[in-house]
Design an enzyme around this catalytic site. Structure first.
Site, PDB file in Angstrom:
ATOM      1  N   ARG A  91      38.280 -31.414  19.540  1.00  0.00           N
ATOM      2  CA  ARG A  91      38.318 -32.639  20.363  1.00  0.00           C
ATOM      3  C   ARG A  91      36.996 -32.862  21.086  1.00  0.00           C
ATOM      4  NH1 ARG A  91      43.274 -30.472  20.570  1.00  0.00           N
ATOM      5  NH2 ARG A  91      42.630 -29.109  22.257  1.00  0.00           N
ATOM      6  N   GLU A 122      43.198 -19.837  26.335  1.00  0.00           N
ATOM      7  CA  GLU A 122      44.465 -19.903  27.069  1.00  0.00           C
ATOM      8  C   GLU A 122      45.631 -19.533  26.158  1.00  0.00           C
ATOM      9  OE1 GLU A 122      45.306 -23.795  28.611  1.00  0.00           O
ATOM     10  OE2 GLU A 122      46.714 -23.048  30.100  1.00  0.00           O
TER      11      GLU A 122
HETATM   12  P1  AMP Z   1      39.550 -22.433  27.352  1.00  0.00           P
HETATM   13  O1  AMP Z   1      38.703 -21.620  26.445  1.00  0.00           O
HETATM   14  O2  AMP Z   1      40.730 -21.683  27.872  1.00  0.00           O
HETATM   15  O3  AMP Z   1      38.731 -23.081  28.467  1.00  0.00           O
HETATM   16  O4  AMP Z   1      40.185 -23.589  26.488  1.00  0.00           O
HETATM   17  C1  AMP Z   1      39.465 -24.710  26.251  1.00  0.00           C
HETATM   18  C2  AMP Z   1      39.757 -25.324  24.921  1.00  0.00           C
HETATM   19  O5  AMP Z   1      41.147 -25.250  24.544  1.00  0.00           O
HETATM   20  C3  AMP Z   1      39.389 -26.756  24.997  1.00  0.00           C
HETATM   21  O6  AMP Z   1      38.521 -27.011  23.908  1.00  0.00           O
HETATM   22  C4  AMP Z   1      40.684 -27.527  24.902  1.00  0.00           C
HETATM   23  O7  AMP Z   1      40.570 -28.451  23.848  1.00  0.00           O
HETATM   24  C5  AMP Z   1      41.765 -26.518  24.585  1.00  0.00           C
HETATM   25  N1  AMP Z   1      42.807 -26.424  25.625  1.00  0.00           N
HETATM   26  C6  AMP Z   1      43.101 -25.337  26.384  1.00  0.00           C
HETATM   27  N2  AMP Z   1      44.120 -25.562  27.214  1.00  0.00           N
HETATM   28  C7  AMP Z   1      44.499 -26.830  27.002  1.00  0.00           C
HETATM   29  C8  AMP Z   1      45.504 -27.666  27.589  1.00  0.00           C
HETATM   30  N3  AMP Z   1      46.327 -27.235  28.561  1.00  0.00           N
HETATM   31  N4  AMP Z   1      45.596 -28.945  27.141  1.00  0.00           N
HETATM   32  C9  AMP Z   1      44.753 -29.383  26.176  1.00  0.00           C
HETATM   33  N5  AMP Z   1      43.800 -28.646  25.586  1.00  0.00           N
HETATM   34  C10 AMP Z   1      43.662 -27.383  25.984  1.00  0.00           C
END
Ligand code: AMP
Length: 174
Positions: A62, A99
């Site tokens: 995205r 996450e």
């Molecule tokens: P992180 O590495 O945990 O910061 O996760 C970031 C990536 O995971 C981003 O590129 C988001 O597209 C996706 N992502 C993580 N958590 C969510 C969420 N709650 N809603 C939408 N996209 C998420």
């Protein structure tokens, strides 16, 4: 309603996607609306603070949507950070946890030259693991990273702590 509040109103919370316990922030209603999409790009472009950007780096998948539009608007190049196995040329890679899972991201080793001014763009900052992995790759290539700009920041996950000392700009915080 101010542009930021219109964007906030358009983000759709999808409970228990893609796993139980995750509230997924669905940005497709923003993409589907010409004015909202344009406003989101304008606000992300403003985070560059008028600095001339050589390349906008976007994170799979995205992040590409926003980063490519920001690059076009700023007159900069676009560089993808991709999930493992997608880039055809010689890559640098790094592993990270997110996450909801684990992953490896890659960057073409000649995509960024030492000293180039870079803005990193993604749709959402959660734990910061993904962005930190991209930052690590950019640091290894000697990029002049001026900041990380995201449409959405989930502040309770404290992802920006993983990105110190780089400035983080978010348009919507939750
Ligand atoms: P992180 O590495 O945990 O910061 O996760 C970031 C990536 O995971 C981003 O590129 C988001 O597209 C996706 N992502 C993580 N958590 C969510 C969420 N709650 N809603 C939408 N996209 C998420």
């Amino acid at each position: 309603m101010p542009a930021v509040e219109c964007l906030r109103a358009a983000v759709r919370d999808v409970v228990d996607f893609p796993k139980p316990g995750i509230v997924f922030k669905d940005i497709t209603p923003i993409l589907a609306d010409g004015k909202l999409f344009r406003d989101s790009i304008s606000l992300l472009c403003a985070t560059a603070g008028g600095v001339t950007i050589d390349k906008v780096v976007g994170i799979d998948a995205r992040g590409f949507i926003f980063a490519a539009a920001v690059a076009d608007r700023l007159g900069a190049g676009f560089v993808p950070v991709r999930k493992k196995g997608k880039l055809p040329w010689k890559t640098r890679q790094t592993a990270y946890s997110l996450e909801y899972g684990e992953a490896i991201v890659e960057l073409h080793e000649d995509a960024v030259k030492p000293g180039e001014t870079i803005l990193l763009v993604d749709d959402l900052l959660a734990t910061g693991g993904t962005a930190a992995a991209a930052v690590k790759l950019l640091d290894e290539l000697g990029a002049n990273l001026i900041g990380i700009s995201v449409l959405i920041e989930l502040t309770f996950l404290q992802g920006r702590a993983k990105l110190v000392p780089h400035p983080v700009h978010s348009i919507l915080t939750y």
